[in-house]
Design an enzyme around this catalytic site. Structure first.
Site, PDB file in Angstrom:
ATOM      1  N   ASN A  13      42.368  50.909 -12.987  1.00  0.00           N
ATOM      2  CA  ASN A  13      42.172  50.162 -11.742  1.00  0.00           C
ATOM      3  C   ASN A  13      42.373  48.682 -12.065  1.00  0.00           C
ATOM      4  O   ASN A  13      41.508  48.056 -12.662  1.00  0.00           O
ATOM      5  CB  ASN A  13      40.745  50.417 -11.219  1.00  0.00           C
ATOM      6  CG  ASN A  13      40.393  49.500 -10.054  1.00  0.00           C
ATOM      7  OD1 ASN A  13      41.275  48.905  -9.429  1.00  0.00           O
ATOM      8  ND2 ASN A  13      39.106  49.384  -9.774  1.00  0.00           N
ATOM      9  N   LYS A  15      42.500  46.221 -10.098  1.00  0.00           N
ATOM     10  CA  LYS A  15      41.837  45.307  -9.139  1.00  0.00           C
ATOM     11  C   LYS A  15      42.842  44.244  -8.679  1.00  0.00           C
ATOM     12  O   LYS A  15      44.029  44.542  -8.558  1.00  0.00           O
ATOM     13  CB  LYS A  15      40.587  44.685  -9.764  1.00  0.00           C
ATOM     14  CG  LYS A  15      39.716  45.726 -10.450  1.00  0.00           C
ATOM     15  CD  LYS A  15      38.358  45.220 -10.801  1.00  0.00           C
ATOM     16  CE  LYS A  15      37.624  46.264 -11.616  1.00  0.00           C
ATOM     17  NZ  LYS A  15      36.209  46.037 -11.704  1.00  0.00           N
ATOM     18  N   HIS A 100      35.139  52.279  -3.885  1.00  0.00           N
ATOM     19  CA  HIS A 100      34.760  51.533  -5.101  1.00  0.00           C
ATOM     20  C   HIS A 100      33.587  50.614  -4.775  1.00  0.00           C
ATOM     21  O   HIS A 100      33.504  50.081  -3.661  1.00  0.00           O
ATOM     22  CB  HIS A 100      35.965  50.723  -5.583  1.00  0.00           C
ATOM     23  CG  HIS A 100      35.763  50.137  -6.945  1.00  0.00           C
ATOM     24  ND1 HIS A 100      35.012  49.006  -7.158  1.00  0.00           N
ATOM     25  CD2 HIS A 100      36.193  50.538  -8.161  1.00  0.00           C
ATOM     26  CE1 HIS A 100      34.998  48.739  -8.456  1.00  0.00           C
ATOM     27  NE2 HIS A 100      35.702  49.649  -9.089  1.00  0.00           N
ATOM     28  N   GLU A 102      32.963  47.670  -5.495  1.00  0.00           N
ATOM     29  CA  GLU A 102      33.322  46.310  -5.053  1.00  0.00           C
ATOM     30  C   GLU A 102      33.667  46.308  -3.565  1.00  0.00           C
ATOM     31  O   GLU A 102      33.404  45.339  -2.855  1.00  0.00           O
ATOM     32  CB  GLU A 102      34.478  45.769  -5.910  1.00  0.00           C
ATOM     33  CG  GLU A 102      33.988  45.404  -7.308  1.00  0.00           C
ATOM     34  CD  GLU A 102      35.030  45.473  -8.393  1.00  0.00           C
ATOM     35  OE1 GLU A 102      36.232  45.558  -8.095  1.00  0.00           O
ATOM     36  OE2 GLU A 102      34.629  45.460  -9.579  1.00  0.00           O
ATOM     37  N   GLU A 172      30.566  55.763 -11.201  1.00  0.00           N
ATOM     38  CA  GLU A 172      30.639  54.396 -11.689  1.00  0.00           C
ATOM     39  C   GLU A 172      29.315  53.693 -11.418  1.00  0.00           C
ATOM     40  O   GLU A 172      29.127  53.122 -10.323  1.00  0.00           O
ATOM     41  CB  GLU A 172      31.770  53.642 -10.981  1.00  0.00           C
ATOM     42  CG  GLU A 172      33.144  54.218 -11.238  1.00  0.00           C
ATOM     43  CD  GLU A 172      34.205  53.131 -11.189  1.00  0.00           C
ATOM     44  OE1 GLU A 172      34.964  53.016 -12.159  1.00  0.00           O
ATOM     45  OE2 GLU A 172      34.259  52.374 -10.209  1.00  0.00           O
ATOM     46  N   GLY A 178      32.327  46.129 -15.204  1.00  0.00           N
ATOM     47  CA  GLY A 178      32.703  44.773 -15.574  1.00  0.00           C
ATOM     48  C   GLY A 178      31.605  43.999 -16.274  1.00  0.00           C
ATOM     49  O   GLY A 178      31.683  42.774 -16.403  1.00  0.00           O
ATOM     50  N   SER A 218      32.867  49.767 -17.854  1.00  0.00           N
ATOM     51  CA  SER A 218      33.005  49.180 -19.195  1.00  0.00           C
ATOM     52  C   SER A 218      33.515  50.188 -20.236  1.00  0.00           C
ATOM     53  O   SER A 218      33.079  50.162 -21.390  1.00  0.00           O
ATOM     54  CB  SER A 218      31.685  48.537 -19.631  1.00  0.00           C
ATOM     55  OG  SER A 218      31.345  47.478 -18.749  1.00  0.00           O
TER      56      SER A 218
HETATM   57  C1  PEP Z   1      36.216  49.698 -12.276  1.00  0.00           C
HETATM   58  O1  PEP Z   1      36.513  48.680 -11.688  1.00  0.00           O
HETATM   59  O2  PEP Z   1      36.410  50.788 -11.722  1.00  0.00           O
HETATM   60  C2  PEP Z   1      35.629  49.579 -13.604  1.00  0.00           C
HETATM   61  C3  PEP Z   1      35.079  50.639 -14.113  1.00  0.00           C
HETATM   62  O3  PEP Z   1      35.701  48.347 -14.217  1.00  0.00           O
HETATM   63  P1  PEP Z   1      35.386  48.022 -15.767  1.00  0.00           P
HETATM   64  O4  PEP Z   1      36.083  49.084 -16.593  1.00  0.00           O
HETATM   65  O5  PEP Z   1      35.972  46.661 -15.993  1.00  0.00           O
HETATM   66  O6  PEP Z   1      33.912  48.064 -15.943  1.00  0.00           O
END
Ligand code: PEP
Length: 259
Positions: A13, A15, A100, A102, A172, A178, A218
């Protein structure tokens, strides 16, 4: 339990990162490093909308699939700035990330609005990657299972295994996205097992046994192997580390080869 029927699925992803030129270089780098690995796992790249048609051309003839990061539930209409399922499909997408955290946090998406998108994606022939996960506050209050239960039941309401056959869920935890703070394999596997039980309760054991559940938050080459070795963790949804072709390759290798 993880079964041979569930192929690993690892998605990047991106983003709102990379411009079109940098994005094309990243796609080229990922193809070069992971094309041969795509025989052992389903790989998906989800760049920004503006990159999709270029990426689709680059990925045609490779085994790596294309996905988008969001869509509008309506098939078409006066929704300035929005993109429909059919637009994504005809841009070369097979997958779409929906719900997601976000989008839930910054764009006020709710379980109901996410459900509209899930149903519209499925009826257009796109495979949703439905994201669920609790905040730190919710985890500390012991509400993780309640929160994801509601997100899955309301997010998937009105869908059927017959049409949503290759549906993907992504667990998630919001506190891990992040932040560099990753769920332990035990923590993640426990929630994944719960998610599978919810799917079994909503639909049936057969569908629950087939549905693939990614972990996201992460994920890095160093922690990916231990996570994906767990019985209920069928892949990864990768944010930051997917912006570097060699890190993405490292995650894919760790998923395939184990810790
Ligand atoms: C994501 O945005 O779906 C995500 C898991 O981000 P990150 O791997 O940077 O934590």
């Amino acid at each position: 339990m993880k079964t041979a029927a569930r192929r690993l699925i690892i998605a990047g992803n991106w983003k709102m990162h990379t411009d079109v030129v940098d994005g094309a270089s990243l796609v080229a780098g990922v193809i070069e490093r992971t094309e041969s690995l795509a025989l052992a796992a389903d790989l998906v790249l989800c760049p920004p909308f503006t990159h999709l048609t270029v990426a689709a051309t680059q990925l045609s003839g490779s085994s790596i699939s294309l996905g988008a990061q969001n869509m509008h539930p309506a098939p078409e209409g006066a929704f300035t700035g929005e993109v429909s399922a059919r637009m994504l499909l005809t841009s070369g997408c097979r997958y779409v990330i929906l719900g997601h955290s976000e989008r839930r946090t910054y764009f006020d998406e709710t379980n109901e609005s996410v459900n509209g998108k899930v149903r519209s994606a499925v009826s257009a022939g796109l495979t949703p990657i439905l994201c669920v996960g609790e905040t730190l506050e919710e985890r500390e209050a012991g509400r993780t299972e309640t929160v994801v239960d509601e997100q899955v039941r309301r997010g998937l309401a009105g869908t059927e295994p017959e049409t949503a056959d290759d549906l993907v869920l992504a667990y998630e935890p919001v506190w891990a996205i992040g932040t560099g703070r990753v769920a332990t394999p035990d923590q993640a596997d426990q929630v994944h097992g719960h998610l599978r039980a919810i799917v079994a309760d909503m639909f049936d054991d057969d569908f629950a046994g087939r549905v693939r559940i990614q972990y996201g938050g992460s994920v890095k080459p160093e922690n990916a192997g231990a996570l994906m070795a767990r019985p209920n963790i069928d892949g990864a949804l990768v944010g930051g580390a997917s912006l570097d072709a060699s890190s993405f390759e490292g995650i894919v290798r760790a998923g395939i080869e184990g810790p």
